[in-house]
Design a protein around this motif. Structure first.
Motif, PDB file in Angstrom:
ATOM      1  N   UNK A   1       0.817  -1.218   0.000  1.00  0.00           N
ATOM      2  CA  UNK A   1       0.000   0.000   0.000  1.00  0.00           C
ATOM      3  C   UNK A   1       0.849   1.265   0.000  1.00  0.00           C
ATOM      4  N   UNK A   2       2.097   1.157   0.409  1.00  0.00           N
ATOM      5  CA  UNK A   2       3.020   2.283   0.390  1.00  0.00           C
ATOM      6  C   UNK A   2       4.417   1.777   0.089  1.00  0.00           C
ATOM      7  N   UNK A   3       5.200   2.600  -0.578  1.00  0.00           N
ATOM      8  CA  UNK A   3       6.583   2.236  -0.888  1.00  0.00           C
ATOM      9  C   UNK A   3       7.442   3.486  -0.840  1.00  0.00           C
TER      10      UNK A   3
ATOM     11  N   UNK B   1      -3.565   4.177  -4.585  1.00  0.00           N
ATOM     12  CA  UNK B   1      -4.654   5.157  -4.486  1.00  0.00           C
ATOM     13  C   UNK B   1      -5.709   4.706  -3.487  1.00  0.00           C
ATOM     14  N   UNK B   2      -6.022   3.424  -3.474  1.00  0.00           N
ATOM     15  CA  UNK B   2      -7.046   2.930  -2.542  1.00  0.00           C
ATOM     16  C   UNK B   2      -6.609   3.111  -1.090  1.00  0.00           C
ATOM     17  N   UNK B   3      -5.315   3.008  -0.825  1.00  0.00           N
ATOM     18  CA  UNK B   3      -4.808   3.221   0.535  1.00  0.00           C
ATOM     19  C   UNK B   3      -4.938   4.695   0.909  1.00  0.00           C
ATOM     20  N   UNK B   4      -4.583   5.597  -0.024  1.00  0.00           N
ATOM     21  CA  UNK B   4      -4.724   7.025   0.262  1.00  0.00           C
ATOM     22  C   UNK B   4      -6.177   7.364   0.597  1.00  0.00           C
ATOM     23  N   UNK B   5      -7.105   6.814  -0.171  1.00  0.00           N
ATOM     24  CA  UNK B   5      -8.512   7.145   0.062  1.00  0.00           C
ATOM     25  C   UNK B   5      -8.998   6.646   1.425  1.00  0.00           C
ATOM     26  N   UNK B   6      -8.372   5.603   1.940  1.00  0.00           N
ATOM     27  CA  UNK B   6      -8.736   5.112   3.277  1.00  0.00           C
ATOM     28  C   UNK B   6      -8.281   6.059   4.384  1.00  0.00           C
ATOM     29  N   UNK B   7      -7.176   6.768   4.164  1.00  0.00           N
ATOM     30  CA  UNK B   7      -6.615   7.613   5.234  1.00  0.00           C
ATOM     31  C   UNK B   7      -6.740   9.108   4.962  1.00  0.00           C
TER      32      UNK B   7
ATOM     33  N   UNK C   1       1.682   9.983   7.307  1.00  0.00           N
ATOM     34  CA  UNK C   1       1.050   9.056   6.362  1.00  0.00           C
ATOM     35  C   UNK C   1       1.424   7.621   6.720  1.00  0.00           C
ATOM     36  N   UNK C   2       2.689   7.385   7.013  1.00  0.00           N
ATOM     37  CA  UNK C   2       3.146   6.038   7.365  1.00  0.00           C
ATOM     38  C   UNK C   2       2.368   5.491   8.557  1.00  0.00           C
ATOM     39  N   UNK C   3       2.244   6.298   9.595  1.00  0.00           N
ATOM     40  CA  UNK C   3       1.568   5.844  10.810  1.00  0.00           C
ATOM     41  C   UNK C   3       0.078   5.610  10.571  1.00  0.00           C
ATOM     42  N   UNK C   4      -0.535   6.420   9.741  1.00  0.00           N
ATOM     43  CA  UNK C   4      -1.957   6.191   9.422  1.00  0.00           C
ATOM     44  C   UNK C   4      -2.137   4.901   8.618  1.00  0.00           C
ATOM     45  N   UNK C   5      -1.231   4.609   7.701  1.00  0.00           N
ATOM     46  CA  UNK C   5      -1.292   3.349   6.975  1.00  0.00           C
ATOM     47  C   UNK C   5      -1.141   2.174   7.945  1.00  0.00           C
ATOM     48  N   UNK C   6      -0.144   2.273   8.826  1.00  0.00           N
ATOM     49  CA  UNK C   6       0.080   1.202   9.796  1.00  0.00           C
ATOM     50  C   UNK C   6      -1.112   1.031  10.734  1.00  0.00           C
ATOM     51  N   UNK C   7      -1.764   2.139  11.075  1.00  0.00           N
ATOM     52  CA  UNK C   7      -2.926   2.081  11.953  1.00  0.00           C
ATOM     53  C   UNK C   7      -4.071   1.292  11.340  1.00  0.00           C
ATOM     54  N   UNK C   8      -4.066   1.141  10.032  1.00  0.00           N
ATOM     55  CA  UNK C   8      -5.077   0.340   9.343  1.00  0.00           C
ATOM     56  C   UNK C   8      -4.513  -1.013   8.902  1.00  0.00           C
ATOM     57  N   UNK C   9      -3.348  -1.364   9.447  1.00  0.00           N
ATOM     58  CA  UNK C   9      -2.669  -2.631   9.108  1.00  0.00           C
ATOM     59  C   UNK C   9      -2.405  -2.749   7.611  1.00  0.00           C
ATOM     60  N   UNK C  10      -2.050  -1.635   6.989  1.00  0.00           N
ATOM     61  CA  UNK C  10      -1.708  -1.645   5.566  1.00  0.00           C
ATOM     62  C   UNK C  10      -0.199  -1.728   5.399  1.00  0.00           C
ATOM     63  N   UNK C  11       0.225  -2.527   4.475  1.00  0.00           N
ATOM     64  CA  UNK C  11       1.657  -2.799   4.272  1.00  0.00           C
ATOM     65  C   UNK C  11       2.330  -1.633   3.584  1.00  0.00           C
TER      66      UNK C  11
END
Length: 197
Positions: free
Chosen positions: A116-118, A163-169, A187-197
């Protein structure tokens, strides 16, 4: 392969934005779109971008304006929200990406549907011994630029999101006007908060 939008927040970037756009559009795979998001520039940033678009009509470069609020975070968010690609790449207006950046980024997200992020290394072009600096910066960042649990953090100068990960956060990321926590870490912490890789 997934398509890649490139988002470039810009404030008074007239000196470097043309080189950045040349670099972003001379890729082994053309980006889906390159969005320059101007944030109330007082120099001729917009004129330089408009001239680039006129001289290079083939690449999908667009100039957007975020005038509601001064700052990187609202400007970045405006661009990410406006982008239509599968993957949203984000870097600064003074960055020069490698000629295969879009291809590599697309490949990462195409080959790993869970990604979801790189993020990737950066080389500072005003640094002596740049290539050694690249290896050192990359090595150091891999070791210390991590959240609790050892998960890597995104680095804003070279990052991409599905894009789908961005729309979630998108509605949860912090405004952080005092710049207490940098926008890439947020952004990293918000992705991790949703268990996104």
């Amino acid at each position: 392969m997934l398509n890649v939008s490139i988002i470039i927040p810009a404030w008074n970037e007239a000196e470097r934005i043309r080189d950045c756009l040349l670099n972003a559009t001379r890729q082994t795979i053309m980006p889906h779109e390159v969005l320059v998001v101007d944030n109330r520039s007082t120099d001729n940033t917009c004129a330089v971008v408009e001239q680039f678009i006129a001289e290079h009509p083939e690449p999908p470069v667009k100039l957007l304006h975020q005038n509601d609020e001064q700052g990187l975070i609202p400007t970045r968010n405006f661009g990410l929200n406006a982008a239509t690609g599968d993957v949203l790449g984000r870097f600064d207006a003074d960055c020069m990406i490698r000629p295969d950046w879009v291809e590599v980024v697309s490949g990462i997200f195409t080959e790993d549907p869970a990604a979801m992020g790189a993020t990737g290394p950066v080389m500072y072009y005003d640094m002596p011994s740049r290539h050694f600096g690249l290896k050192g910066d990359n090595s150091l960042r891999k070791r210390i630029y991590r959240a609790d649990g050892g998960q890597p953090l995104l680095f804003g100068s070279n990052m991409a999101l599905r894009a789908s990960a961005w729309h979630q956060i998108a509605n949860e990321v912090c405004r952080d006007k005092a710049d207490v926590m940098h926008e890439d870490i947020d952004i990293s912490l918000h992705l991790m908060g949703k268990d996104l890789k």
